[in-house]
Write an enzyme that holds these catalytic residues in place. Structure first.
Site, PDB file in Angstrom:
ATOM      1  N   GLN A 169       0.813  -1.222   0.000  1.00  0.00           N
ATOM      2  CA  GLN A 169       0.000   0.000   0.000  1.00  0.00           C
ATOM      3  C   GLN A 169       0.845   1.271   0.000  1.00  0.00           C
ATOM      4  O   GLN A 169       0.436   2.294  -0.548  1.00  0.00           O
ATOM      5  CB  GLN A 169      -0.958  -0.008   1.192  1.00  0.00           C
ATOM      6  CG  GLN A 169      -2.090  -1.017   0.989  1.00  0.00           C
ATOM      7  CD  GLN A 169      -3.123  -0.973   2.094  1.00  0.00           C
ATOM      8  OE1 GLN A 169      -2.797  -0.693   3.245  1.00  0.00           O
ATOM      9  NE2 GLN A 169      -4.353  -1.252   1.752  1.00  0.00           N
ATOM     10  N   HIS A 200      11.406   2.759  -7.814  1.00  0.00           N
ATOM     11  CA  HIS A 200      12.381   1.864  -8.440  1.00  0.00           C
ATOM     12  C   HIS A 200      13.433   1.345  -7.456  1.00  0.00           C
ATOM     13  O   HIS A 200      14.240   0.484  -7.816  1.00  0.00           O
ATOM     14  CB  HIS A 200      13.076   2.557  -9.617  1.00  0.00           C
ATOM     15  CG  HIS A 200      12.235   2.588 -10.862  1.00  0.00           C
ATOM     16  ND1 HIS A 200      11.096   3.351 -10.978  1.00  0.00           N
ATOM     17  CD2 HIS A 200      12.358   1.930 -12.039  1.00  0.00           C
ATOM     18  CE1 HIS A 200      10.564   3.170 -12.172  1.00  0.00           C
ATOM     19  NE2 HIS A 200      11.295   2.319 -12.834  1.00  0.00           N
ATOM     20  N   GLY A 201      13.452   1.900  -6.253  1.00  0.00           N
ATOM     21  CA  GLY A 201      14.436   1.456  -5.272  1.00  0.00           C
ATOM     22  C   GLY A 201      15.857   1.780  -5.738  1.00  0.00           C
ATOM     23  O   GLY A 201      16.061   2.757  -6.472  1.00  0.00           O
ATOM     24  N   GLY A 202      16.812   0.968  -5.350  1.00  0.00           N
ATOM     25  CA  GLY A 202      18.217   1.205  -5.691  1.00  0.00           C
ATOM     26  C   GLY A 202      18.441   1.280  -7.187  1.00  0.00           C
ATOM     27  O   GLY A 202      19.311   2.023  -7.669  1.00  0.00           O
ATOM     28  N   GLU A 244      13.035  29.349 -18.699  1.00  0.00           N
ATOM     29  CA  GLU A 244      11.712  29.953 -18.994  1.00  0.00           C
ATOM     30  C   GLU A 244      11.115  30.592 -17.747  1.00  0.00           C
ATOM     31  O   GLU A 244       9.910  30.536 -17.522  1.00  0.00           O
ATOM     32  CB  GLU A 244      10.751  28.907 -19.588  1.00  0.00           C
ATOM     33  CG  GLU A 244      11.211  28.284 -20.900  1.00  0.00           C
ATOM     34  CD  GLU A 244      11.273  29.287 -22.036  1.00  0.00           C
ATOM     35  OE1 GLU A 244      10.565  30.316 -21.959  1.00  0.00           O
ATOM     36  OE2 GLU A 244      12.039  29.059 -22.977  1.00  0.00           O
ATOM     37  N   THR A 258      12.528  31.219 -13.589  1.00  0.00           N
ATOM     38  CA  THR A 258      12.721  30.358 -12.418  1.00  0.00           C
ATOM     39  C   THR A 258      11.440  30.331 -11.564  1.00  0.00           C
ATOM     40  O   THR A 258      10.555  31.173 -11.726  1.00  0.00           O
ATOM     41  CB  THR A 258      13.883  30.874 -11.531  1.00  0.00           C
ATOM     42  OG1 THR A 258      13.541  32.160 -11.035  1.00  0.00           O
ATOM     43  CG2 THR A 258      15.195  30.934 -12.311  1.00  0.00           C
ATOM     44  N   SER A 259      11.386  29.387 -10.641  1.00  0.00           N
ATOM     45  CA  SER A 259      10.217  29.302  -9.750  1.00  0.00           C
ATOM     46  C   SER A 259      10.028  30.602  -8.962  1.00  0.00           C
ATOM     47  O   SER A 259       8.896  31.033  -8.710  1.00  0.00           O
ATOM     48  CB  SER A 259      10.380  28.135  -8.776  1.00  0.00           C
ATOM     49  OG  SER A 259      10.270  26.914  -9.455  1.00  0.00           O
TER      50      SER A 259
HETATM   51  C1  LIG Z   1      20.219  23.914 -20.232  1.00  0.00           C
HETATM   52  C2  LIG Z   1      19.799  25.345 -20.282  1.00  0.00           C
HETATM   53  C3  LIG Z   1      19.194  25.829 -21.428  1.00  0.00           C
HETATM   54  C4  LIG Z   1      18.810  27.150 -21.526  1.00  0.00           C
HETATM   55  N1  LIG Z   1      18.231  27.585 -22.682  1.00  0.00           N
HETATM   56  C5  LIG Z   1      17.926  28.875 -22.817  1.00  0.00           C
HETATM   57  C6  LIG Z   1      17.361  29.371 -24.040  1.00  0.00           C
HETATM   58  O1  LIG Z   1      17.145  28.620 -24.989  1.00  0.00           O
HETATM   59  N2  LIG Z   1      17.069  30.682 -24.148  1.00  0.00           N
HETATM   60  C7  LIG Z   1      17.295  31.537 -23.104  1.00  0.00           C
HETATM   61  O2  LIG Z   1      17.024  32.735 -23.252  1.00  0.00           O
HETATM   62  N3  LIG Z   1      17.833  31.102 -21.951  1.00  0.00           N
HETATM   63  C8  LIG Z   1      18.152  29.809 -21.779  1.00  0.00           C
HETATM   64  N4  LIG Z   1      18.698  29.372 -20.591  1.00  0.00           N
HETATM   65  C9  LIG Z   1      18.940  30.335 -19.526  1.00  0.00           C
HETATM   66  C10 LIG Z   1      17.870  30.239 -18.451  1.00  0.00           C
HETATM   67  O3  LIG Z   1      16.669  30.793 -18.932  1.00  0.00           O
HETATM   68  C11 LIG Z   1      18.410  30.975 -17.217  1.00  0.00           C
HETATM   69  O4  LIG Z   1      19.435  30.149 -16.659  1.00  0.00           O
HETATM   70  C12 LIG Z   1      17.321  31.217 -16.202  1.00  0.00           C
HETATM   71  O5  LIG Z   1      16.418  32.191 -16.683  1.00  0.00           O
HETATM   72  C13 LIG Z   1      17.886  31.709 -14.870  1.00  0.00           C
HETATM   73  O6  LIG Z   1      18.685  32.841 -15.088  1.00  0.00           O
HETATM   74  P1  LIG Z   1      20.172  32.891 -14.530  1.00  0.00           P
HETATM   75  O7  LIG Z   1      20.836  31.603 -14.828  1.00  0.00           O
HETATM   76  O8  LIG Z   1      20.781  34.166 -15.018  1.00  0.00           O
HETATM   77  O9  LIG Z   1      20.001  32.934 -12.966  1.00  0.00           O
HETATM   78  P2  LIG Z   1      19.700  34.224 -12.086  1.00  0.00           P
HETATM   79  O10 LIG Z   1      18.672  35.099 -12.756  1.00  0.00           O
HETATM   80  O11 LIG Z   1      20.974  34.856 -11.675  1.00  0.00           O
HETATM   81  O12 LIG Z   1      19.006  33.548 -10.831  1.00  0.00           O
HETATM   82  C14 LIG Z   1      19.740  32.969  -9.750  1.00  0.00           C
HETATM   83  C15 LIG Z   1      18.770  32.812  -8.575  1.00  0.00           C
HETATM   84  O13 LIG Z   1      18.286  34.105  -8.167  1.00  0.00           O
HETATM   85  C16 LIG Z   1      16.875  34.107  -8.234  1.00  0.00           C
HETATM   86  N5  LIG Z   1      16.436  35.444  -8.651  1.00  0.00           N
HETATM   87  C17 LIG Z   1      16.853  36.131  -9.742  1.00  0.00           C
HETATM   88  N6  LIG Z   1      16.223  37.298  -9.835  1.00  0.00           N
HETATM   89  C18 LIG Z   1      15.370  37.370  -8.763  1.00  0.00           C
HETATM   90  C19 LIG Z   1      14.432  38.353  -8.309  1.00  0.00           C
HETATM   91  N7  LIG Z   1      14.225  39.511  -8.934  1.00  0.00           N
HETATM   92  N8  LIG Z   1      13.755  38.072  -7.176  1.00  0.00           N
HETATM   93  C20 LIG Z   1      13.930  36.881  -6.537  1.00  0.00           C
HETATM   94  N9  LIG Z   1      14.794  35.927  -6.928  1.00  0.00           N
HETATM   95  C21 LIG Z   1      15.503  36.159  -8.026  1.00  0.00           C
HETATM   96  C22 LIG Z   1      16.504  33.057  -9.245  1.00  0.00           C
HETATM   97  O14 LIG Z   1      15.171  32.594  -9.065  1.00  0.00           O
HETATM   98  C23 LIG Z   1      17.534  31.988  -8.934  1.00  0.00           C
HETATM   99  O15 LIG Z   1      17.133  31.240  -7.821  1.00  0.00           O
HETATM  100  C24 LIG Z   1      19.057  28.040 -20.456  1.00  0.00           C
HETATM  101  C25 LIG Z   1      19.649  27.544 -19.280  1.00  0.00           C
HETATM  102  C26 LIG Z   1      20.021  26.226 -19.187  1.00  0.00           C
HETATM  103  C27 LIG Z   1      20.683  25.734 -17.908  1.00  0.00           C
END
Ligand SMILES: Cc1cc2nc3c(=O)[nH]c(=O)nc-3n(C[C@H](O)[C@H](O)[C@H](O)COP(=O)(O)OP(=O)(O)OC[C@H]3O[C@@H](n4cnc5c(N)ncnc54)[C@H](O)[C@@H]3O)c2cc1C
Length: 126
Positions: free
Chosen positions: A20, A79-81, A104, A106-107
């Protein structure tokens, strides 16, 4: 599908899907996926109608990407180990979904859009 894995994988002669606590993990995965799909549909509907093109997409992006991490984590657990092994797809999925919370928007940025949008709407309604 983790449910198929659970149905066929045995521990001590019993399919793990009969336990379960394993069923509970499958249930949590399904709830997350179903809720995510509903949010995406809701966001798409509101985007097309023009009702909301700002908050709903961020709600869907935030929920689905965080949920994907939780679902992948549960998949490793089911899936375990084996789930930790590099040559198993679930390990790759677990690693790769981490990216979804970064690109696209960040959270944290999604939360700023949602929270800021809600306050802006509340002010407008005053
Ligand atoms: C594999 C990969 C592919 C990607 N492809 C693309 C792509 O095709 N096109 C493109 O344009 N980009 C691309 N990116 C870039 C991606 O969009 C950025 O890495 C992302 O938007 C985060 O920006 P950053 O890395 O500059 O981090 P930062 O902006 O420096 O963020 C670092 C931390 O600070 C936090 N933070 C930043 N600003 C604030 C705020 N104002 N308030 C609160 N918290 C904040 C963020 O949430 C994060 O936790 C890619 C990244 C990866 C790893």
């Amino acid at each position: 599908m983790d449910s198929t894995f659970a149905a066929v994988t045995k521990q001590g002669g019993t399919p793990i899907g009969d336990f379960q606590l394993v069923q509970a993990m499958l249930a949590d995965q399904q709830v997350g996926v179903s809720a995510g799909r509903a949010l995406v549909r809701d966001a798409a509907q509101k985007y097309v109608s023009g009702e909301d093109r700002r908050i709903s997409p961020s709600v869907a992006k935030l929920y689905c990407t965080e949920m994907a991490g939780k679902v992948a984590d549960l998949a490793v657990q089911v899936h375990g180990g084996t789930g930790y092994m590099r040559d198993v797809p679930v390990e790759r999925i677990y690693r790769e979904v981490r990216l979804l919370r970064l690109y696209e928007g960040t959270s944290e940025i999604q939360r700023l859009i949602i929270g800021g949008g809600l306050v802006r709407e509340a002010k407008k309604a005053l």
